[in-house]
Design an enzyme around this catalytic site. Structure first.
Site, short mmCIF file in Angstrom:
data_model
loop_
_atom_site.label_atom_id
_atom_site.label_comp_id
_atom_site.label_asym_id
_atom_site.label_seq_id
_atom_site.Cartn_x
_atom_site.Cartn_y
_atom_site.Cartn_z
N HIS A 54 0.85 -1.20 0.00
CA HIS A 54 0.00 0.00 0.00
C HIS A 54 0.88 1.24 0.00
O HIS A 54 2.10 1.14 0.11
CB HIS A 54 -0.99 -0.02 1.17
CG HIS A 54 -0.39 0.07 2.54
ND1 HIS A 54 0.43 -0.90 3.06
CD2 HIS A 54 -0.49 1.03 3.51
CE1 HIS A 54 0.80 -0.57 4.27
NE2 HIS A 54 0.27 0.60 4.59
N HIS A 56 1.36 3.97 1.96
CA HIS A 56 1.88 4.74 3.11
C HIS A 56 3.40 4.92 3.03
O HIS A 56 4.12 3.98 2.68
CB HIS A 56 1.48 4.06 4.43
CG HIS A 56 0.02 4.25 4.74
ND1 HIS A 56 -0.66 3.45 5.66
CD2 HIS A 56 -0.88 5.14 4.27
CE1 HIS A 56 -1.92 3.86 5.73
NE2 HIS A 56 -2.08 4.87 4.90
N ASP A 58 5.79 4.98 5.11
CA ASP A 58 6.70 4.06 5.82
C ASP A 58 6.79 2.71 5.11
O ASP A 58 7.52 1.82 5.55
CB ASP A 58 6.30 3.90 7.30
CG ASP A 58 4.93 3.28 7.49
OD1 ASP A 58 3.98 3.64 6.75
OD2 ASP A 58 4.80 2.42 8.39
N HIS A 59 6.09 2.56 3.98
CA HIS A 59 6.18 1.35 3.16
C HIS A 59 6.77 1.62 1.78
O HIS A 59 7.19 0.69 1.09
CB HIS A 59 4.79 0.71 2.99
CG HIS A 59 4.22 0.23 4.29
ND1 HIS A 59 4.08 -1.10 4.59
CD2 HIS A 59 3.81 0.91 5.38
CE1 HIS A 59 3.58 -1.22 5.81
NE2 HIS A 59 3.41 -0.01 6.31
N HIS A 110 -7.35 -1.02 5.64
CA HIS A 110 -6.33 -0.08 6.12
C HIS A 110 -6.18 1.04 5.09
O HIS A 110 -6.19 2.22 5.43
CB HIS A 110 -5.04 -0.84 6.33
CG HIS A 110 -3.89 -0.01 6.81
ND1 HIS A 110 -3.84 0.54 8.07
CD2 HIS A 110 -2.74 0.35 6.20
CE1 HIS A 110 -2.70 1.21 8.21
NE2 HIS A 110 -2.01 1.11 7.08
N ASP A 129 -0.06 -3.97 6.22
CA ASP A 129 -0.70 -3.47 7.44
C ASP A 129 -2.15 -3.93 7.55
O ASP A 129 -2.97 -3.26 8.18
CB ASP A 129 -0.66 -1.94 7.48
CG ASP A 129 0.73 -1.39 7.77
OD1 ASP A 129 1.65 -2.19 8.05
OD2 ASP A 129 0.89 -0.16 7.73
N HIS A 167 4.79 -4.66 10.86
CA HIS A 167 5.13 -3.97 12.11
C HIS A 167 5.26 -4.94 13.27
O HIS A 167 4.58 -5.97 13.31
CB HIS A 167 4.06 -2.93 12.49
CG HIS A 167 4.03 -1.73 11.60
ND1 HIS A 167 4.81 -0.63 11.79
CD2 HIS A 167 3.28 -1.48 10.49
CE1 HIS A 167 4.56 0.27 10.85
NE2 HIS A 167 3.64 -0.21 10.04
ZN LIG Z 1 0.05 1.58 6.56
#
Ligand SMILES: [Zn+2]
Length: 239
Positions: A54, A56, A58-59, A110, A129, A167
């Site tokens: 996805h 985001h 942090d990905h 998410h 996530d 995570h």
């Molecule tokens: Zn995420």
């Protein structure tokens, strides 16, 4: 298929996936390029593919730097804003690493176009996530009904399937799980195990489909309404 966890930020895991036969290496969700490039170099691996679950940051934050360093091809959900994407993925598409084939399944909740990659031959799934060990992702874009269905799809895979989430949230999830389902001995046992692992600084993922069916309250919810109530509780839960 060899899978290596590369920790990043506070609690992210970026997954390096290597196929010794073809010599190919992929990275799942490189939020940061430096640690995955360093780990790959240490092992003598060249990252030829990036797979995003996805959008985001942090990905995906390291996508372009990984591409620049090694010429990697970037594949990610077609409906999301993925930096440097070469290949848009949707339900029914495939990614390949050597002879290994990863099926794309859509698991919204998410984010709206969140995907998971399922390697049936290896009994491995990269779930981003969507599902965490004993928990699930927050509903930033999707509805409870979507997320509930996504979790049921993932835990409908064979029992032994290893689920690689993005995570290290297991300890706080386990504490919430005990709060949500205090009479469940399997959940109490797993909390004790997770506490010990974390005290020693050890990683608690991947998890398995069987473990999640037994100890994940979001998966065990009987319907989307119970799921929605649990997700709301968890959003305000302080462990
Ligand atoms: Zn995420």
């Amino acid at each position: 298929m060899e899978i290596v966890a590369v920790p990043a930020f506070n609690d992210n895991y970026l997954w390096l996936v290597h196929d010794a036969v073809s010599g190919e290496t992929a990275v799942v969700d490189p939020g940061d390029a430096a640690p995955v490039l360093a780990e790959a170099e240490k092992r003598g691996w060249t990252i030829t593919q990036v797979w995003n679950t996805h959008w985001h940051p942090d990905h995906t934050g390291g996508n372009v730097a990984v591409k620049d360093a090694a010429g990697a091809r970037i594949s990610g959900p077609v409906g999301e804003n993925i930096p440097g994407r070469d290949v848009g993925l949707k339900e029914g598409d495939e990614v390949r690493l050597g002879k290994h084939v990863g099926r794309v399944i859509e698991v919204p909740g998410h984010t709206l176009d969140h995907i998971a990659l399922v390697f049936d031959d290896e009994q491995v799934a990269f779930v981003g996530d969507t599902l965490f060990a004993m928990g699930c992702g927050r509903l930033f874009e999707g509805t409870p009904a979507q997320m509930y269905r996504s979790l049921q799809r993932l835990t409908g895979l064979p029992d032994q399937t290893r689920l690689y989430c993005a995570h290290e949230y297991t300890l706080s999830n386990a504490r919430f799980a005990v709060h949500a389902d205090p009479q469940n001995p399997a959940i109490a046992r797993r909390l004790a195990e997770v506490e010990q692992l974390r005290e020693r600084g050890e990683i608690t993922v991947p998890t398995t489909v069987a473990q999640e069916r037994e100890t994940n309250p979001f998966v065990r919810a009987t319907d989307e309404h119970e799921f929605a109530r649990l997700r709301k509780d968890k959003d305000s839960f302080r462990s």
